[in-house]
Design an enzyme around this catalytic site. Structure first.
Site, PDB file in Angstrom:
ATOM      1  N   ASP A  61       0.841  -1.203   0.000  1.00  9.36           N
ATOM      2  CA  ASP A  61       0.000   0.000   0.000  1.00  9.36           C
ATOM      3  C   ASP A  61       0.877   1.254   0.000  1.00  9.36           C
ATOM      4  OD1 ASP A  61       0.863  -0.172   2.604  1.00  9.36           O
ATOM      5  OD2 ASP A  61      -1.111   0.119   3.516  1.00  9.36           O
ATOM      6  N   SER A  62       2.203   1.068   0.065  1.00  8.55           N
ATOM      7  CA  SER A  62       3.139   2.175  -0.156  1.00  8.55           C
ATOM      8  C   SER A  62       3.004   2.704  -1.582  1.00  8.55           C
ATOM      9  CB  SER A  62       4.579   1.739   0.125  1.00  8.55           C
ATOM     10  OG  SER A  62       4.890   0.564  -0.596  1.00  8.55           O
TER      11      SER A  62
ATOM     12  N   ASP B 225      -1.176  -6.260  -0.581  1.00  4.08           N
ATOM     13  CA  ASP B 225      -1.327  -5.593   0.723  1.00  4.08           C
ATOM     14  C   ASP B 225      -2.779  -5.147   0.894  1.00  4.08           C
ATOM     15  OD1 ASP B 225      -0.091  -4.767   3.018  1.00  4.08           O
ATOM     16  OD2 ASP B 225       1.043  -3.127   2.096  1.00  4.08           O
TER      17      ASP B 225
ATOM     18  N   LYS C 230      -1.264  -9.439   2.696  1.00  6.35           N
ATOM     19  CA  LYS C 230      -0.549  -8.924   3.870  1.00  6.35           C
ATOM     20  C   LYS C 230      -1.476  -7.972   4.601  1.00  6.35           C
ATOM     21  CE  LYS C 230       2.981  -5.752   3.886  1.00  6.35           C
ATOM     22  NZ  LYS C 230       2.422  -4.766   4.853  1.00  6.35           N
TER      23      LYS C 230
ATOM     24  N   GLU D 285      -1.762  -5.508   8.455  1.00  7.32           N
ATOM     25  CA  GLU D 285      -1.039  -4.965   9.612  1.00  7.32           C
ATOM     26  C   GLU D 285      -1.768  -5.299  10.909  1.00  7.32           C
ATOM     27  OE1 GLU D 285      -0.326  -0.769   9.023  1.00  7.32           O
ATOM     28  OE2 GLU D 285       0.603  -1.112   7.062  1.00  7.32           O
TER      29      GLU D 285
ATOM     30  N   GLU E 117       8.657  -4.179  10.986  1.00  8.63           N
ATOM     31  CA  GLU E 117       9.036  -2.866  10.446  1.00  8.63           C
ATOM     32  C   GLU E 117       9.510  -1.927  11.550  1.00  8.63           C
ATOM     33  OE1 GLU E 117       6.417  -1.136   7.546  1.00  8.63           O
ATOM     34  OE2 GLU E 117       7.611   0.689   7.435  1.00  8.63           O
TER      35      GLU E 117
HETATM   36  O1  KIV Z   1       3.594  -1.243   1.656  1.00 11.40           O
HETATM   37  C1  KIV Z   1       4.792  -1.511   1.847  1.00 11.40           C
HETATM   38  O2  KIV Z   1       5.693  -1.064   1.109  1.00 11.40           O
HETATM   39  C2  KIV Z   1       5.124  -2.343   2.984  1.00 11.40           C
HETATM   40  C3  KIV Z   1       6.571  -2.591   3.338  1.00 11.40           C
HETATM   41  C4  KIV Z   1       6.705  -3.297   4.613  1.00 11.40           C
HETATM   42  C5  KIV Z   1       7.360  -3.321   2.327  1.00 11.40           C
HETATM   43  O3  KIV Z   1       4.257  -2.809   3.646  1.00 11.40           O
END
Ligand code: KIV
Length: 257
Positions: free
Chosen positions: A44-45, A83, A112, A114, A181
């Site tokens: 999500d970056s 993500d 993924k 969080e 992280e």
């Molecule tokens: O979105 C992202 O770039 C991440 C990093 C931990 C790689 O979650």
């Protein structure tokens, strides 16, 4: 080259260190895949690196699904992880399940998300439904407003115990790997030794089983990068040089010939 999957990632623990990265489009995903990157994360970056936001919070499912589909079409050997963006799994487990299913239908092979103990119920449901989960503890960027900035986590013994407990909880809930992280290197080493699953560090020192770097940071497309980043290229200069040479040649009538 072998096709990476959840089983081969699990089997790499203690045998092979994995250099993993993000990608957000088909072009760079193909290049990363051809170079042997084992896990490609559509992070999500994307919000910061592609869409120009200052945090990941505005990213939505439609942004992610388009990027996941593009990356999945280009990747042959890497494990493709999508993500879950902010808001896609915070409003109830049924909605989270539907959003994770959409990620898989778009081409992700795992998702993924969080969080630690608080997302373990969801991790159990996802894995029971055949959706592998890569967890993410320590500094979780979707909680930036709670932290008051992107701040290193786990720095007091109490905070470190909480990160360790979260990592153990997501392993117990069925995650196949966990992102650590921005936590102290000693804490990341302690967690890596305590878990059977692969730890993937970013700003968490050298002892993790694997590392993440954001593609735009490692390629030098972003000029301002966090202090833990190593730039493996200076693509910003290369790209600027190419654009200005093109503009100059057109201006002078040298291109096209
Ligand atoms: O979105 C992202 O770039 C991440 C990093 C931990 C790689 O979650």
């Amino acid at each position: 080259m072998k096709k990476w999957n959840v089983a081969t990632v699990r089997a790499a623990k203690g045998r092979e260190k994995l250099g993993c990265c993000t990608a957000y489009d088909a072009c760079f995903a193909r290049l990363a895949d051809e170079s042997g990157v084992p896990i490609v994360l559509i992070g999500d970056s994307l919000g910061m690196n592609v869409l120009g936001h200052s945090t990941t919070l505005p990213v939505g499912m439609s942004d992610m699904l388009a990027a996941v589909a593009a990356v999945a079409r280009a990747v042959k050997d890497a494990l493709v992880v999508g993500d879950m963006p902010f808001g896609s799994y915070q409003c109830g487990e049924d909605e989270a399940m539907r959003n994770a299913v959409a990620m898989i239908k778009a081409g992700a092979e795992a998702v993924k998300l969080e969080g630690g103990a608080s997302v373990c119920g969801l991790i159990r449901r996802l894995t029971a439904a055949g959706i592998p989960v890569l967890a993410h503890v320590g500094m979780t960027p979707q909680s930036v407003n709670e932290y008051g900035g992107f701040k290193k986590q786990g720095q007091t013994r109490e905070a470190a115990e909480k990160v360790l407990a979260d990592a153990k909880a997501v392993e117990e809930a069925g995650a196949f790997a966990v992102t650590l992280e921005c936590i102290p290197a000693e804490l990341a080493a302690e967690i890596t030794a305590a878990l059977k699953i692969v730890t993937i560090g970013i700003g968490a020192g050298p002892v993790c089983d694997a590392q993440w770097l954001v593609m735009h940071d490692l390629l030098g497309l972003n000029e301002k990068v966090p202090s833990f980043v190593k730039k493996y290229a200076d693509l910003a200069s290369v790209v600027r040089g190419a654009f200005s040479a093109y503009v100059n040649e057109v201006r002078k009538g040298e291109f096209p010939q």
